[in-house]
Design an enzyme around this catalytic site. Sequence first.
Site, PDB file in Angstrom:
ATOM      1  N   PHE A   1      -2.872  10.624  -5.396  1.00 63.55           N
ATOM      2  CA  PHE A   1      -2.560   9.249  -5.777  1.00 63.55           C
ATOM      3  C   PHE A   1      -3.476   8.318  -5.005  1.00 63.55           C
ATOM      4  O   PHE A   1      -3.508   8.352  -3.780  1.00 63.55           O
ATOM      5  CB  PHE A   1      -1.095   8.887  -5.509  1.00 63.55           C
TER       6      PHE A   1
ATOM      7  N   ASP B   1      -8.436   9.308   2.103  1.00 62.80           N
ATOM      8  CA  ASP B   1      -7.469   8.267   1.778  1.00 62.80           C
ATOM      9  C   ASP B   1      -6.275   8.460   2.713  1.00 62.80           C
ATOM     10  O   ASP B   1      -5.425   9.311   2.481  1.00 62.80           O
ATOM     11  CB  ASP B   1      -7.063   8.390   0.302  1.00 62.80           C
TER      12      ASP B   1
ATOM     13  N   LYS C   1      -0.793   0.715   3.529  1.00 60.62           N
ATOM     14  CA  LYS C   1       0.648   0.813   3.806  1.00 60.62           C
ATOM     15  C   LYS C   1       1.106   0.411   5.228  1.00 60.62           C
ATOM     16  O   LYS C   1       1.534  -0.701   5.432  1.00 60.62           O
ATOM     17  CB  LYS C   1       1.137   2.219   3.467  1.00 60.62           C
TER      18      LYS C   1
HETATM   19  C1  LIG Z   1       0.268   3.889  -1.858  1.00 64.37           C
HETATM   20  C2  LIG Z   1      -1.029   4.579  -1.909  1.00 64.37           C
HETATM   21  C3  LIG Z   1      -2.156   3.993  -2.508  1.00 64.37           C
HETATM   22  C4  LIG Z   1      -2.103   2.660  -3.219  1.00 64.37           C
HETATM   23  O1  LIG Z   1      -1.796   1.610  -2.359  1.00 64.37           O
HETATM   24  P1  LIG Z   1      -1.383   0.181  -2.977  1.00 64.37           P
HETATM   25  O2  LIG Z   1      -1.269  -0.695  -1.764  1.00 64.37           O
HETATM   26  O3  LIG Z   1      -0.104   0.361  -3.703  1.00 64.37           O
HETATM   27  O4  LIG Z   1      -2.468  -0.237  -3.869  1.00 64.37           O
HETATM   28  C5  LIG Z   1      -3.346   4.695  -2.476  1.00 64.37           C
HETATM   29  N1  LIG Z   1      -3.431   5.894  -1.885  1.00 64.37           N
HETATM   30  C6  LIG Z   1      -2.372   6.476  -1.295  1.00 64.37           C
HETATM   31  C7  LIG Z   1      -2.541   7.802  -0.633  1.00 64.37           C
HETATM   32  C8  LIG Z   1      -1.132   5.856  -1.306  1.00 64.37           C
HETATM   33  O5  LIG Z   1      -0.073   6.465  -0.769  1.00 64.37           O
END
Ligand SMILES: *Cc1c(COP(=O)(O)O)cnc(C)c1O
Length: 405
Positions: free
Chosen positions: A142, A227, A256
């Site tokens: 994600f 990420d 986050k």
């Molecule tokens: C939540 C998340 C995102 C997206 O972040 P947003 O602030 O909602 O755009 C991207 N990568 C990972 C691994 C995430 O957990």
Amino acid sequence: MEEQALYHDNWQELEQKLFLRTFNRFPVTLVRGKGAWVWDDQGKKYLDLVGGWAVDSLGHCPPVVVEALEKQAKTLIQASNQFYTIPQIQLAQILIQNSCLDRVFFCNSGAEANEGAVKLARRYGKLRLNGAYDIITTHSSFHGRTLAMTAATGQNKFQQPYIPLPTGFINVDYNDVEKIRAATTARTCGVMLEPIQGEGGVNVPDDSYLGEVEKWCHEKGILLILDEIQTGIGRTGTLFAYEQYNVEPDIMTLAKGLGSGVPIGAFLAKEHVSVFTPGEHGSTFGGNPLACAAAYATVKYIIEDDIPGKVKQVGKYFATKLGSLKQQFDFITQVRGRGLLIALELSGEIAEEIALACLKRGLLVNKLKPNTIRFMPPLIITEREVDKAIAILEDTLEEIRNPKH
Ligand SMILES: *Cc1c(COP(=O)(O)O)cnc(C)c1O
């Protein structure tokens, strides 16, 4: 007047009428939080193991962040990146001093951080890799909700509704370096991975996986982009998850947990990847003093108070207690995760039922999948609070096993 508005009893009805239908919300309206606890508009109290979706690292309204916000709000909220401002430089310094990266760019969310990381990797590809632009990403990953990050996110359910998607993303299986090797071509400029897949199921790869991917990237001269939007800032028991796998990303993204709930994202890069020239990327709000003051206070506290060390301990305690529940209830098939990013897998599609039953008993948990519950509590949660959560979970699971008629 204000109090009255707070206890308006039609908030949920209003929401149903006013909003595009993107969220399936639980029937609770939260109005206040402190530490690992939140209160709804009826005054009911909940122990919060969702933590603003792995965001409220220091709990709700942590005094150090509230203080920093108050001070900054009275001083300078926004100034534009046409000028130097101090909080963003302080934040940059603490992130760079405590990571393997050398330079940073601030933005406002995770998806935006990943977009920036991909743009940087493409610039690098254009300048250093004969125009290579493909990024290899993984199934069940994600990376966010923008169109490009939807293409990067290797999950059909997110991609299907929006085809055609931007090109240049190759999705391969996670935890299988051979698939990455096989997908690498002269067009590949990088590999983008989560050290542990969060939204995809709290999938922890084999210990050797990231190291093997790093080695492959070095061999091919392509970039390793991690990420760490969900795993970073202490969540898994070290400041960044890559530390536990003995690798160093060329680019890392954060969001986050970075700002204690004040929207902020960042991507960081090694010096040799620093190929942007002025004007090639930018942001109006990115790096604004208010968000950076909150993030600086957050990161400083997390480092100075050794929150990652505490996460390691309380995470182990929590996982052990969940392991005992697994012994007790045969429909729990697996407990997995690292630090305070933990999932409980179930043999049936009962995650929603469990989450709603917990809610009634004053415990907030996340239904990650029909058969998976995720816990991503504030990193400051205590063992006593974990005991409390486990007691509620146990009651809930007991009732699901033996429903009262
Ligand atoms: C939540 C998340 C995102 C997206 O972040 P947003 O602030 O909602 O755009 C991207 N990568 C990972 C691994 C995430 O957990």
